[in-house]
Design a protein around this motif. Sequence first.
Motif, PDB file in Angstrom:
ATOM      1  N   LEU A   1       0.829  -1.195   0.000  1.00  0.00           N
ATOM      2  CA  LEU A   1       0.000   0.000   0.000  1.00  0.00           C
ATOM      3  C   LEU A   1       0.871   1.256   0.000  1.00  0.00           C
ATOM      4  CD1 LEU A   1      -2.797   1.239   0.064  1.00  0.00           C
ATOM      5  CD2 LEU A   1      -2.813   0.957   2.550  1.00  0.00           C
ATOM      6  N   HIS A   2       1.920   1.233   0.793  1.00  0.00           N
ATOM      7  CA  HIS A   2       2.833   2.381   0.845  1.00  0.00           C
ATOM      8  C   HIS A   2       3.414   2.678  -0.527  1.00  0.00           C
ATOM      9  CE1 HIS A   2       6.825   4.273   1.129  1.00  0.00           C
ATOM     10  NE2 HIS A   2       6.311   4.947   2.148  1.00  0.00           N
ATOM     11  N   ASP A   3       3.913   1.649  -1.201  1.00  0.00           N
ATOM     12  CA  ASP A   3       4.583   1.867  -2.478  1.00  0.00           C
ATOM     13  C   ASP A   3       3.605   2.295  -3.570  1.00  0.00           C
ATOM     14  OD1 ASP A   3       6.897   1.176  -1.211  1.00  0.00           O
ATOM     15  OD2 ASP A   3       7.131  -0.777  -2.177  1.00  0.00           O
ATOM     16  N   ALA A   4       2.395   1.741  -3.556  1.00  0.00           N
ATOM     17  CA  ALA A   4       1.413   2.101  -4.579  1.00  0.00           C
ATOM     18  C   ALA A   4       1.024   3.571  -4.462  1.00  0.00           C
ATOM     19  CB  ALA A   4       0.177   1.210  -4.455  1.00  0.00           C
ATOM     20  N   ILE A   5       0.786   4.028  -3.239  1.00  0.00           N
ATOM     21  CA  ILE A   5       0.422   5.440  -3.043  1.00  0.00           C
ATOM     22  C   ILE A   5       1.610   6.341  -3.360  1.00  0.00           C
ATOM     23  CG2 ILE A   5      -0.332   7.163  -1.367  1.00  0.00           C
ATOM     24  CD1 ILE A   5      -2.519   5.152  -2.222  1.00  0.00           C
ATOM     25  N   ALA A   6       2.788   5.936  -2.929  1.00  0.00           N
ATOM     26  CA  ALA A   6       3.980   6.751  -3.170  1.00  0.00           C
ATOM     27  C   ALA A   6       4.268   6.904  -4.654  1.00  0.00           C
ATOM     28  CB  ALA A   6       5.187   6.125  -2.465  1.00  0.00           C
ATOM     29  N   GLU A   7       4.063   5.854  -5.439  1.00  0.00           N
ATOM     30  CA  GLU A   7       4.387   5.894  -6.867  1.00  0.00           C
ATOM     31  C   GLU A   7       3.325   6.600  -7.692  1.00  0.00           C
ATOM     32  OE1 GLU A   7       5.467   2.926 -10.630  1.00  0.00           O
ATOM     33  OE2 GLU A   7       5.239   2.089  -8.596  1.00  0.00           O
ATOM     34  N   PHE A   8       2.048   6.380  -7.385  1.00  0.00           N
ATOM     35  CA  PHE A   8       1.000   6.803  -8.307  1.00  0.00           C
ATOM     36  C   PHE A   8       0.225   8.046  -7.874  1.00  0.00           C
ATOM     37  CE2 PHE A   8       1.386   2.191  -9.257  1.00  0.00           C
ATOM     38  CZ  PHE A   8       1.828   2.327 -10.575  1.00  0.00           C
ATOM     39  N   VAL A   9       0.297   8.440  -6.616  1.00  0.00           N
ATOM     40  CA  VAL A   9      -0.421   9.631  -6.153  1.00  0.00           C
ATOM     41  C   VAL A   9       0.583  10.753  -5.943  1.00  0.00           C
ATOM     42  CG1 VAL A   9      -1.912  10.628  -4.393  1.00  0.00           C
ATOM     43  CG2 VAL A   9      -2.197   8.227  -5.046  1.00  0.00           C
ATOM     44  N   VAL A  10       0.401  11.818  -6.714  1.00  0.00           N
ATOM     45  CA  VAL A  10       1.325  12.948  -6.703  1.00  0.00           C
ATOM     46  C   VAL A  10       0.569  14.191  -6.246  1.00  0.00           C
ATOM     47  CG1 VAL A  10       2.849  14.376  -8.140  1.00  0.00           C
ATOM     48  CG2 VAL A  10       2.654  11.919  -8.581  1.00  0.00           C
ATOM     49  N   ASP A  11       1.241  15.056  -5.521  1.00  0.00           N
ATOM     50  CA  ASP A  11       0.623  16.308  -5.094  1.00  0.00           C
ATOM     51  C   ASP A  11      -0.025  17.006  -6.285  1.00  0.00           C
ATOM     52  OD1 ASP A  11       1.588  15.781  -2.605  1.00  0.00           O
ATOM     53  OD2 ASP A  11       3.037  17.428  -2.536  1.00  0.00           O
ATOM     54  N   GLY A  12      -1.249  17.493  -6.076  1.00  0.00           N
ATOM     55  CA  GLY A  12      -1.965  18.187  -7.128  1.00  0.00           C
ATOM     56  C   GLY A  12      -2.807  17.298  -8.017  1.00  0.00           C
ATOM     57  N   ASP A  13      -2.755  15.973  -7.817  1.00  0.00           N
ATOM     58  CA  ASP A  13      -3.514  15.035  -8.645  1.00  0.00           C
ATOM     59  C   ASP A  13      -5.007  15.121  -8.406  1.00  0.00           C
ATOM     60  OD1 ASP A  13      -1.489  13.909 -10.115  1.00  0.00           O
ATOM     61  OD2 ASP A  13      -1.392  12.029  -8.980  1.00  0.00           O
ATOM     62  N   VAL A  14      -5.754  14.703  -9.423  1.00  0.00           N
ATOM     63  CA  VAL A  14      -7.176  14.419  -9.271  1.00  0.00           C
ATOM     64  C   VAL A  14      -7.294  12.944  -8.908  1.00  0.00           C
ATOM     65  CG1 VAL A  14      -9.427  14.341 -10.410  1.00  0.00           C
ATOM     66  CG2 VAL A  14      -7.801  16.173 -10.966  1.00  0.00           C
ATOM     67  N   VAL A  15      -7.760  12.670  -7.699  1.00  0.00           N
ATOM     68  CA  VAL A  15      -7.779  11.306  -7.165  1.00  0.00           C
ATOM     69  C   VAL A  15      -9.214  10.900  -6.860  1.00  0.00           C
ATOM     70  CG1 VAL A  15      -6.935   9.749  -5.357  1.00  0.00           C
ATOM     71  CG2 VAL A  15      -5.489  11.635  -6.165  1.00  0.00           C
ATOM     72  N   ALA A  16      -9.663   9.817  -7.485  1.00  0.00           N
ATOM     73  CA  ALA A  16     -10.991   9.281  -7.219  1.00  0.00           C
ATOM     74  C   ALA A  16     -10.877   8.112  -6.253  1.00  0.00           C
ATOM     75  CB  ALA A  16     -11.652   8.832  -8.520  1.00  0.00           C
ATOM     76  N   LEU A  17     -11.580   8.187  -5.134  1.00  0.00           N
ATOM     77  CA  LEU A  17     -11.669   7.090  -4.173  1.00  0.00           C
ATOM     78  C   LEU A  17     -13.102   6.579  -4.222  1.00  0.00           C
ATOM     79  CD1 LEU A  17      -9.019   8.429  -3.055  1.00  0.00           C
ATOM     80  CD2 LEU A  17      -9.759   7.647  -0.797  1.00  0.00           C
ATOM     81  N   GLU A  18     -13.290   5.434  -4.862  1.00  0.00           N
ATOM     82  CA  GLU A  18     -14.657   4.968  -5.063  1.00  0.00           C
ATOM     83  C   GLU A  18     -14.926   3.624  -4.408  1.00  0.00           C
ATOM     84  OE1 GLU A  18     -17.016   6.632  -5.710  1.00  0.00           O
ATOM     85  OE2 GLU A  18     -16.535   8.218  -7.148  1.00  0.00           O
ATOM     86  N   GLY A  19     -16.147   3.490  -4.013  1.00  0.00           N
ATOM     87  CA  GLY A  19     -16.722   2.351  -3.348  1.00  0.00           C
ATOM     88  C   GLY A  19     -18.051   2.849  -2.831  1.00  0.00           C
TER      89      GLY A  19
END
Length: 316
Positions: free
Chosen positions: A18-36
């Motif tokens: 989880l740490h590595d996935a967030i660190a690699e793919f989520v960048v400051d300023g991104d549009v991030v969808a958290l769905e469920g």
Amino acid sequence: MFNDEEGFIPMTSKEATLHDAIAEFVVDGDVVALEGFTHLIPFAAGHEIIRQHKRELTLVRMTPDIIADQLVGAGCVSKLIFAFMGNSSVGSLYAVRRAIEAGSGSPIEIEEYSHYGLLARYQAGASGIPFMPIRSYAGSALADINPNIKKIPSPFDDESEIYVVPPLNPDVAIIHAQRADRSGNIQSWGILGPQQEVAFAARKTIAIVEEIVDDDVIRSDPNRTIVPGFVVDAVVESKYGAHPSFAQGYYDRDNDFYRSWSAISRDPEALKQWIQEWIHDTEEHAGYLEKLGKGYFEPLTPLPHMSTPVNYGSVR
């Protein structure tokens, strides 16, 4: 993928922490969808975003609830694109309300849609088309406050007009599901919500699952696969990663937590202390579960209720 002599060729593993996935793919300023939707809310992923101090995010969520309150309270969010918003049927999201109404702490911009309006944006983004028509805004005031909801003439009927919304292609989609294989083929059941649409619309997709299973399990029930591995960039096994929401068949909703949140969220200092104690101090999701304590999920474990098996048949 097939090989005539050997059968299936294993695809490249996309398994990550989880740490590595967030660190690699989520960048400051991104549009991030958290769905469920109702269940499978990616709380563990949201907590990891907070731990890594991501900033200036545009958070997209069809039903912002407690995880949105936590992300806003932690200072991660500068804009919120949403439909319904609230702590389910329990209460308000006070960190979000403070940021919107008073501008205190971290003021945020908001962009509001109906449920289907936001889903239509995902559908347009996934389909690669410039807009999606939607009839249900007729009589609504949302078009008056959201310039992204427009009315255009029908190309087929000179007398008709229809509302349209633009495509939405998040930089990152984060979804939660019950299971996947290491190649990122995601299987889910129960209420699905916009999981499939947002995965196809996003530029990158992180899938958090309760368990990573062998390829044979996924291939034994192919219609259960809602998101294929070719649109998934990282798959993370994170047991109880949707808590305090639920994962159909794995654990029930933690209603006591939802009821307790209003008192925490209402008090900025209490919220700050909760984020420090339950997110930063736990260091990772495993620490969060350890802090909850052994046996915490026993009363939340549902009784088995199996679906009827399906006969897919086979080649003679």
